[in-house]
Write a protein that holds these residues in place. Structure first.
Motif, PDB file in Angstrom:
ATOM      1  N   ASP A   1       0.836  -1.198   0.000  1.00  0.00           N
ATOM      2  CA  ASP A   1       0.000   0.000   0.000  1.00  0.00           C
ATOM      3  C   ASP A   1       0.872   1.251   0.000  1.00  0.00           C
ATOM      4  O   ASP A   1       1.518   1.582   0.999  1.00  0.00           O
ATOM      5  N   VAL A   2       0.899   1.953  -1.134  1.00  0.00           N
ATOM      6  CA  VAL A   2       1.699   3.183  -1.250  1.00  0.00           C
ATOM      7  C   VAL A   2       0.796   4.361  -1.634  1.00  0.00           C
ATOM      8  O   VAL A   2       1.264   5.362  -2.176  1.00  0.00           O
ATOM      9  N   ARG A   3      -0.495   4.240  -1.355  1.00  0.00           N
ATOM     10  CA  ARG A   3      -1.455   5.245  -1.819  1.00  0.00           C
ATOM     11  C   ARG A   3      -1.134   6.648  -1.323  1.00  0.00           C
ATOM     12  O   ARG A   3      -1.203   7.625  -2.081  1.00  0.00           O
ATOM     13  N   ASN A   4      -0.783   6.770  -0.073  1.00  0.00           N
ATOM     14  CA  ASN A   4      -0.523   8.095   0.481  1.00  0.00           C
ATOM     15  C   ASN A   4       0.716   8.733  -0.143  1.00  0.00           C
ATOM     16  O   ASN A   4       0.681   9.897  -0.575  1.00  0.00           O
ATOM     17  N   SER A   5       1.814   7.981  -0.205  1.00  0.00           N
ATOM     18  CA  SER A   5       3.044   8.537  -0.781  1.00  0.00           C
ATOM     19  C   SER A   5       2.884   8.813  -2.269  1.00  0.00           C
ATOM     20  O   SER A   5       3.478   9.762  -2.806  1.00  0.00           O
ATOM     21  N   TYR A   6       2.061   8.009  -2.962  1.00  0.00           N
ATOM     22  CA  TYR A   6       1.832   8.249  -4.390  1.00  0.00           C
ATOM     23  C   TYR A   6       1.135   9.588  -4.602  1.00  0.00           C
ATOM     24  O   TYR A   6       1.497  10.361  -5.501  1.00  0.00           O
ATOM     25  N   LEU A   7       0.140   9.889  -3.775  1.00  0.00           N
ATOM     26  CA  LEU A   7      -0.551  11.171  -3.883  1.00  0.00           C
ATOM     27  C   LEU A   7       0.399  12.331  -3.618  1.00  0.00           C
ATOM     28  O   LEU A   7       0.365  13.354  -4.297  1.00  0.00           O
ATOM     29  N   GLN A   8       1.257  12.163  -2.636  1.00  0.00           N
ATOM     30  CA  GLN A   8       2.156  13.249  -2.241  1.00  0.00           C
ATOM     31  C   GLN A   8       3.314  13.451  -3.216  1.00  0.00           C
ATOM     32  O   GLN A   8       3.732  14.581  -3.462  1.00  0.00           O
ATOM     33  N   GLU A   9       3.807  12.361  -3.795  1.00  0.00           N
ATOM     34  CA  GLU A   9       5.053  12.443  -4.555  1.00  0.00           C
ATOM     35  C   GLU A   9       4.905  12.396  -6.075  1.00  0.00           C
ATOM     36  O   GLU A   9       5.788  12.868  -6.790  1.00  0.00           O
ATOM     37  N   VAL A  10       3.806  11.816  -6.563  1.00  0.00           N
ATOM     38  CA  VAL A  10       3.743  11.546  -8.000  1.00  0.00           C
ATOM     39  C   VAL A  10       2.569  12.206  -8.714  1.00  0.00           C
ATOM     40  O   VAL A  10       2.766  12.922  -9.705  1.00  0.00           O
TER      41      VAL A  10
END
Length: 327
Positions: free
Chosen positions: A61-70
């Motif tokens: 689960d990388v949903r949060n970091s994906y929203l922030q970084e990509v």
């Protein structure tokens, strides 16, 4: 020897893993969950498909970091809609590369085929992905098209027999289907699609969201997957479930940005409205919510919003609501 595989659940990634496990190499399939895949949970299906080709499975689960970084600031921009494919692939590879040590694995594999997808699977795009992912040691191996690409460390070091890999290119599925038959694979996902960010209707929902709210959280992104989405005249957002499954999914996605519209004893769609909605938008939203219930259009009903009671009636015709739909 062990490899980590980026696993979408599709045939290409299944075959890529089979080509590696057939060489006696342990494979762990990673489904990198960025939050914009299928609207349904396919983890058990993917676990089963990974096992069919001899691989273990884990969802990351990388949903949060994906929203922030990509998602909102991709270095290489978007495709036709809201899809930052090059940055997205690099992010997934970077995530997997960072896991190599803890998983006691040596390299990464993926089911990508050269020339199959226009944005992310060109040779120049793959080079950009490699750079963004910080793959300085050439640890990313693409077994389905390896013979069309420069040697990687797993091939140079003899960890993998390059002669047993494939040299597929282009959009034809002929060779993949031949391999599926050879390996006895019958349960696999049809090619194409899969990512909601490539859909025009979903891109419209994202663009509408960020026009009114710059702070997208994980549950905000998940809410975009389900229901009818409406933007009301004074700026409030309304979401209406389309069926019982969506009603239940919406009930479970809690966020302080929305409040549920109380229908009392009426049977109807589960509806959410921006918690900061103006009185004008509240009155309209209640009328819309009532229209999506089993009610008498000639009668008045008491509905609730944020512990306040309102008396309203339904629209006689749902076409009166269509102008508020986002997509």
């Amino acid at each position: 020897m062990k490899a980590l595989a980026l696993f979408s659940g599709g045939l290409d990634s299944m075959l890529a893993m089979k080509l590696i496990t057939s060489q006696g190499i342990e494979v762990k399939a990673l489904n990198i969950n960025i939050g914009f895949g299928s609207t349904s949970d396919k983890s058990e299906i993917m676990k089963k498909r990974a096992a069919m080709v001899g691989a273990d499975f884990e969802m990351i689960d990388v949903r949060n970091s994906y929203l922030q970084e990509v998602l909102f600031n991709p270095q290489y921009g978007y495709g036709k809609h809201f899809n930052p494919c090059i940055d997205c692939h690099a992010f997934m590879f970077k995530t997997a590369l960072a896991m190599l040590k803890e998983e006691n694995a040596s390299f990464i594999i993926t089911g990508e085929v050269l020339g199959q997808r226009p944005m992310s699977q060109r040779s120049d795009a793959m080079a950009k992905v490699k750079k963004l992912a910080l793959d300085e040691e050439d640890l990313i191996l693409r077994p389905m098209c390896a013979k069309n690409l420069p040697l990687t460390k797993p091939e140079r070091e003899g960890w993998v027999d390059r002669e047993k890999l494939e040299g597929i290119s282009g959009r034809s599925r002929k060779r993949q289907l031949e391999l599926a038959a050879k390996f006895g694979l019958e349960d696999f996902e049809s090619p194409g699609g899969g990512c909601l960010l490539t859909l025009d209707s979903f891109a419209k929902k994202i663009r509408d969201f960020i026009e009114f709210d710059k702070d997208m959280q994980v549950n905000d992104a998940q809410l975009l997957k389900y229901g009818r989405h409406l933007r009301l005249p004074m700026g409030a957002k309304m979401i209406i479930g389309r069926n019982e499954l969506e009603n239940e999914l919406l009930r479970n996605l809690k966020t302080p940005k929305y409040e549920v519209i109380g229908l009392g004893d009426l049977i109807g769609a589960y509806s959410l409205l921006s918690s900061n909605a103006s009185n004008q938008d509240i009155e309209l939203a209640l009328k819309i919510a009532l229209t999506y219930t089993k009610c008498d259009i000639n009668a008045n009903y008491e509905l609730k919003f944020k512990n306040q009671k309102f008396i309203t009636s339904a629209f006689e015709d749902k076409t009166q609501i269509s102008k508020f739909f986002i997509s």
